[in-house]
Every structure is written in structure tokens, then in C-alpha cells.
Design a protein around this motif. Sequence first.
Motif, PDB file in Angstrom:
ATOM      1  N   ASP A 384       0.856  -1.185   0.000  1.00 16.19           N
ATOM      2  CA  ASP A 384       0.000   0.000   0.000  1.00 16.19           C
ATOM      3  C   ASP A 384       0.893   1.237   0.000  1.00 16.19           C
ATOM      4  OD1 ASP A 384      -2.222   1.572   0.027  1.00 16.19           O
ATOM      5  OD2 ASP A 384      -2.600   1.371   2.176  1.00 16.19           O
ATOM      6  N   ASP A 385       1.571   1.456  -1.111  1.00 15.50           N
ATOM      7  CA  ASP A 385       2.541   2.547  -1.225  1.00 15.50           C
ATOM      8  C   ASP A 385       1.797   3.889  -1.248  1.00 15.50           C
ATOM      9  OD1 ASP A 385       4.561   4.349  -2.019  1.00 15.50           O
ATOM     10  OD2 ASP A 385       5.639   2.746  -3.042  1.00 15.50           O
ATOM     11  N   PRO A 386       2.071   4.777  -0.286  1.00 11.96           N
ATOM     12  CA  PRO A 386       1.349   6.063  -0.242  1.00 11.96           C
ATOM     13  C   PRO A 386       1.686   6.986  -1.402  1.00 11.96           C
ATOM     14  CG  PRO A 386       3.127   6.037   1.364  1.00 11.96           C
ATOM     15  CD  PRO A 386       3.035   4.647   0.820  1.00 11.96           C
ATOM     16  N   ARG A 387       2.742   6.695  -2.149  1.00 14.01           N
ATOM     17  CA  ARG A 387       3.131   7.546  -3.273  1.00 14.01           C
ATOM     18  C   ARG A 387       2.270   7.290  -4.511  1.00 14.01           C
ATOM     19  NH1 ARG A 387       9.060   5.851  -4.271  1.00 14.01           N
ATOM     20  NH2 ARG A 387       8.026   3.826  -4.029  1.00 14.01           N
ATOM     21  N   VAL A 388       1.559   6.179  -4.536  1.00 13.67           N
ATOM     22  CA  VAL A 388       0.781   5.793  -5.717  1.00 13.67           C
ATOM     23  C   VAL A 388      -0.507   6.602  -5.775  1.00 13.67           C
ATOM     24  CG1 VAL A 388      -0.359   3.898  -6.913  1.00 13.67           C
ATOM     25  CG2 VAL A 388       1.752   3.480  -5.645  1.00 13.67           C
ATOM     26  N   THR A 389      -0.818   7.138  -6.942  1.00  8.94           N
ATOM     27  CA  THR A 389      -2.047   7.912  -7.142  1.00  8.94           C
ATOM     28  C   THR A 389      -3.239   6.967  -7.300  1.00  8.94           C
ATOM     29  OG1 THR A 389      -1.776   7.927  -9.541  1.00  8.94           O
ATOM     30  CG2 THR A 389      -0.725   9.716  -8.302  1.00  8.94           C
ATOM     31  N   PRO A 390      -4.461   7.477  -7.135  1.00  5.38           N
ATOM     32  CA  PRO A 390      -5.641   6.611  -7.296  1.00  5.38           C
ATOM     33  C   PRO A 390      -5.697   5.937  -8.663  1.00  5.38           C
ATOM     34  CG  PRO A 390      -6.253   8.639  -6.180  1.00  5.38           C
ATOM     35  CD  PRO A 390      -4.825   8.808  -6.612  1.00  5.38           C
ATOM     36  N   ILE A 391      -5.440   6.703  -9.733  1.00  4.60           N
ATOM     37  CA  ILE A 391      -5.447   6.084 -11.068  1.00  4.60           C
ATOM     38  C   ILE A 391      -4.265   5.137 -11.205  1.00  4.60           C
ATOM     39  CG2 ILE A 391      -4.103   7.956 -12.131  1.00  4.60           C
ATOM     40  CD1 ILE A 391      -6.928   5.920 -13.790  1.00  4.60           C
ATOM     41  N   GLY A 392      -3.161   5.438 -10.503  1.00  3.58           N
ATOM     42  CA  GLY A 392      -1.989   4.581 -10.546  1.00  3.58           C
ATOM     43  C   GLY A 392      -2.249   3.206  -9.953  1.00  3.58           C
ATOM     44  N   ARG A 393      -3.101   3.126  -8.922  1.00  3.94           N
ATOM     45  CA  ARG A 393      -3.413   1.833  -8.323  1.00  3.94           C
ATOM     46  C   ARG A 393      -4.111   0.917  -9.318  1.00  3.94           C
ATOM     47  NH1 ARG A 393      -2.078   2.236  -3.174  1.00  3.94           N
ATOM     48  NH2 ARG A 393      -2.157   4.298  -2.176  1.00  3.94           N
ATOM     49  N   ILE A 394      -4.998   1.509 -10.099  1.00  4.34           N
ATOM     50  CA  ILE A 394      -5.692   0.711 -11.119  1.00  4.34           C
ATOM     51  C   ILE A 394      -4.710   0.253 -12.187  1.00  4.34           C
ATOM     52  CG2 ILE A 394      -7.495   0.759 -12.870  1.00  4.34           C
ATOM     53  CD1 ILE A 394      -8.937   2.847 -11.168  1.00  4.34           C
ATOM     54  N   LEU A 395      -3.851   1.167 -12.632  1.00  9.40           N
ATOM     55  CA  LEU A 395      -2.870   0.817 -13.655  1.00  9.40           C
ATOM     56  C   LEU A 395      -1.925  -0.274 -13.171  1.00  9.40           C
ATOM     57  CD1 LEU A 395      -1.918   4.370 -15.026  1.00  9.40           C
ATOM     58  CD2 LEU A 395      -3.585   2.746 -15.950  1.00  9.40           C
ATOM     59  N   ARG A 396      -1.471  -0.164 -11.929  1.00  8.23           N
ATOM     60  CA  ARG A 396      -0.533  -1.138 -11.397  1.00  8.23           C
ATOM     61  C   ARG A 396      -1.186  -2.502 -11.181  1.00  8.23           C
ATOM     62  NH1 ARG A 396       4.047   0.358  -7.821  1.00  8.23           N
ATOM     63  NH2 ARG A 396       5.033   2.142  -8.813  1.00  8.23           N
ATOM     64  N   ARG A 397      -2.431  -2.490 -10.764  1.00  6.45           N
ATOM     65  CA  ARG A 397      -3.099  -3.760 -10.498  1.00  6.45           C
ATOM     66  C   ARG A 397      -3.138  -4.631 -11.747  1.00  6.45           C
ATOM     67  NH1 ARG A 397      -9.256  -4.707  -8.159  1.00  6.45           N
ATOM     68  NH2 ARG A 397      -9.132  -6.997  -8.109  1.00  6.45           N
ATOM     69  N   TYR A 398      -3.363  -4.017 -12.897  1.00  5.31           N
ATOM     70  CA  TYR A 398      -3.444  -4.779 -14.146  1.00  5.31           C
ATOM     71  C   TYR A 398      -2.232  -4.558 -15.049  1.00  5.31           C
ATOM     72  CZ  TYR A 398      -8.232  -5.440 -12.626  1.00  5.31           C
ATOM     73  OH  TYR A 398      -9.339  -5.770 -11.894  1.00  5.31           O
ATOM     74  N   SER A 399      -1.148  -4.000 -14.477  1.00  5.85           N
ATOM     75  CA  SER A 399       0.118  -3.786 -15.198  1.00  5.85           C
ATOM     76  C   SER A 399      -0.036  -2.911 -16.437  1.00  5.85           C
ATOM     77  CB  SER A 399       0.742  -5.142 -15.590  1.00  5.85           C
ATOM     78  OG  SER A 399       1.058  -5.892 -14.438  1.00  5.85           O
ATOM     79  N   LEU A 400      -1.058  -2.063 -16.452  1.00  3.81           N
ATOM     80  CA  LEU A 400      -1.250  -1.171 -17.596  1.00  3.81           C
ATOM     81  C   LEU A 400      -0.177  -0.083 -17.636  1.00  3.81           C
ATOM     82  CD1 LEU A 400      -5.139  -0.757 -17.453  1.00  3.81           C
ATOM     83  CD2 LEU A 400      -3.807  -2.203 -19.008  1.00  3.81           C
TER      84      LEU A 400
END
Length: 495
Positions: A384-400
Motif C-alpha cells: 500500500d505505497d502512499p506515493r501511488v495515485t488513485p489512477i496509478g493503483r488501477i494501472l498497477r493492479r493490471y500492469s497497464l
Amino acid sequence: MVTLTAPSDRQVPERHVSSKWSTHYANRVTLTDIAVLIWVVFGTQIVWLGLDSSVYGVSGPSDRITISYTSVSIAIIAAWILTLELFDTRSVRVLGVGTQEYRAIADATIRLFGIVAIVAFLFKLDLARGYFLIAFPLGLATLIFSRWMWRQWLVVKRRNGEYSSRVLLVGSSESAVTIARELARAPEAGYKVVGACVPTEVIGGTLPGLDVPTSRGLERSLEVMRELGADTIIVTSADELDHERVRELSWGLVPGDEHLVVAPSLIDIGGPRIHTRPVAGLPLIHVETPKLGGRKSFAKRAFDVVASGGLILVLSPLLIFIAIAVKLASPGPVLFKQKRVGLNGSEFHMLKFRSMVVDAEALLDALATTQRDAGNTVMFKMKDDPRVTPIGRILRRYSLDELPQLFNVFGGQMSLVGPRPPLFREIEHYATHVHRRFLVKPGITGLWQVSGRSNLSWEDTVRLDLYYVENWSITGDVVILWRTAKAVLGSEGAY
């Protein structure tokens, strides 16, 4: 030395239930193969020609023969089933794991295709080209798909401890631990370790760090195997068992029901590089050195260019949409450029969609020392990296966020498949042998990604990367890409 003799009729144990799984599974696969071939061959005939069509040929200078296509279809189905059997496509050695099963099916089908073509030429049979050219490729594809479906079922069974060979390890405690751990990593391979025979007493009565009971005395291997209900002995080291004792051990096994496997002291060597060649009566194992250049390298680069170029074109609407979403979601650039280490230690800028705040790098040191909860001793990760943005969490979850690396691949800095591209600060922690990962281009995906990603220890990450460097192939790359798609959808280890 205790002499091990072949069991007499009174000594032969009842056939183990665990040794019957291969027969049951092979019978089910055979029935599926027959159903697939009937559906494909007769389906092609009905769609292309109908049931009442005939094929004409010449058997002599003035003789004309007429054969119904139904008879031809029956003959092709029977020959196809026989060829699959002759090429050992249902052998326990190939079922359920590896690519040999698929290669054997393809080889059998291609050979049969050639034989039918020769027979048609010799007897001047006027086979309809459409019938001929559709039935075989469609049959091959459907056979492979049906085997793949059966393999998914078998993997589930094996992960639950079923449909597996029950294994007794024989050798030193250290080698038995190594083999047991490697087999435990891949339960889908179908080897379930139930015990170990070691030369000396083991404290606690189990292999260190494992729930595998041990028995002292290698000469009791056959007795212990039958007490545990095992059907396979794996010799894990040669120091404790010379060739005479291994030979006598093999003579003591019940043919067809009990099996002997010898594990050479070769770890992380791919099968295609290993060849057993009898020389002067000795079964010598030849290990080919890895080939990193030449035609294989050219083929890999051509595959990368074509595949990455095609993906960029197909995914361009998605790339544009993500770029707009990243720009609107938080201030800062759309793309994040980071210096990474590539082929032969060269530096390049790896591209990603920005998934963190702009000053993410400045916050890294504080997080690495106080809030690390994932990754390993070398690679920093947080669940749960606090540096990640909300849209970034979605991108990272699916490696987009990794999609811009397709441009790195097209430009030649990366490959679609390869070792993970490291950061310069990570190289400071590398042991000497880890630098071998720089012998090939880094990849967008690789064995590390399809085997756990951020959940892997550093030792496992290195092991997988070096295994890829030593044993990569185009076929292996395709398999990894397929497994990557499943891993991304599952989002396991993606932080």
C-alpha cells in the motif's frame, strides 16, 4: 554392502492405487481424442462435401476405383488415433507437464498428413483440397486445446495431492532437501514426496525445514518405499549410491508399477540442452552450452519488432485513453522515465505511465527504512505505497502502467520477454553470478512475473532470471507471454 534382489512372486506388493492414475487419465484422454477427431474429420466432410460424396482414383493403367469420403474419413480417424499412440502422446512421461506432449501431437499429425498425401499421390486419389487442408490443421488445433483443458483439470487434482506419483527420495540429506523443495514448487509436475532414505540419522526425523519423514539406511529403500505406499524412487545424489547399487536398486522394482528416477547434479538446466548419449555402454549426459547469438537472437529480435509494433497499433486507443486519464488525475508528466540497466550493462530509459506522485523518488529512502512490507532484500516494494495515485493503483493492479515499454521493445532497448530490468542501486547488492542476467535484453515480462512477481524472494528472482538466460527459446517466450496474460488478470503480486 546389502545386495538388493528382484522380488519373487510372493514378494511383489499389490499394485498401488497411486500408480493407476496414469492409466485412468490416459484412457480418458484417449476417449477425448477419439471424440475430437470424429467431430473434426466428419464435421469437415459434412460441411465441405456432404455424406454421400465419393473420391476417384486409379489403381492400374485402365482400372478406376471409387471410394466414398465416409470410408476415407474413417481411415484417417483410425490412422490418426494409431499415430498418436505410436508417438507416445499419452505416455506418463509427457502427460500434464512441459511442452513435449504438444510437440508429440504436432509431430504425429504432420507425419500423418505427409503419409496421406503420399498415398493419395501414389493411388492418384482425387481428394478435395479443402477437405484435406481444413481437417488436419483444425484437428491439430482442437487436439491441443482438448489436451490443454485436460491439463488444467490435472493441475487442480495434483495441487490437491491426487493423480501424482508418490516419491521416496534416496541420497544425502542435503540433496534430498534440494530436490524436495524444487518438487514442492511445482506440484503440477505430479511428484509428491512422501519420505526420504538418508545415510545418517536426521534430528527430528524429518528433512530440515520440510514435513518429509526420514529413514536411516539407504539399503532399506525398497522396504521403506512399500511401507509408505510410494511408487517412485528418486536418487538425489551419487556419492552415497554408486552405479552398482543403483543398478541393483532398479532390479528390485516391480516392472511397470514402480519407477526409478536419477536426479543429476544439474539445477536450472533446460531440457533441450540436456542429451543422454550412450558411449561405451555408459549413459553419459551431455549439457550443451547456451547459445546467446546467431539465428536465435535474430529470430527473437524479429519477433519483438513484429509483436511490439502490432500491439502498439492495436492498443493505441487504450494508450491514448490512459495518457489522458493520467494527465487529468494528478499534476505531472504522463510518462515516467527511469534509468535502468540493459544488455551488457548498458544504460537506457525505461518508459512507464506515471502511477505515482511527482516527487516519488525523493520519498523513497524514508519509506524503504520504515514502511517496507513487500519485495525482498534487494527490490523495494510496498503493498500500500502512499506515493501511488488513485489512477496509478488501477494501472498497477493490471500492469497497464507497463504498456509504454512496448516502445522500448520496438526501439531495441528491451525484449518482450527477459529478465527484470534492474535499477542501478540494486546492482550494488549483486553477487558476481547475478551479472549473467545482462547477457540478454531485459523484458517487459519474464519468468519472475509469471511465478509470483513481488511475492518472490531475491534468491528465487535471481534463479528464475538466470534460468531464462541459460535456456530461453521462442517457444518458451510464447508460453511466458500466455502465462503473463493470466498473471495480469489475477493481479497476484502486483503492487
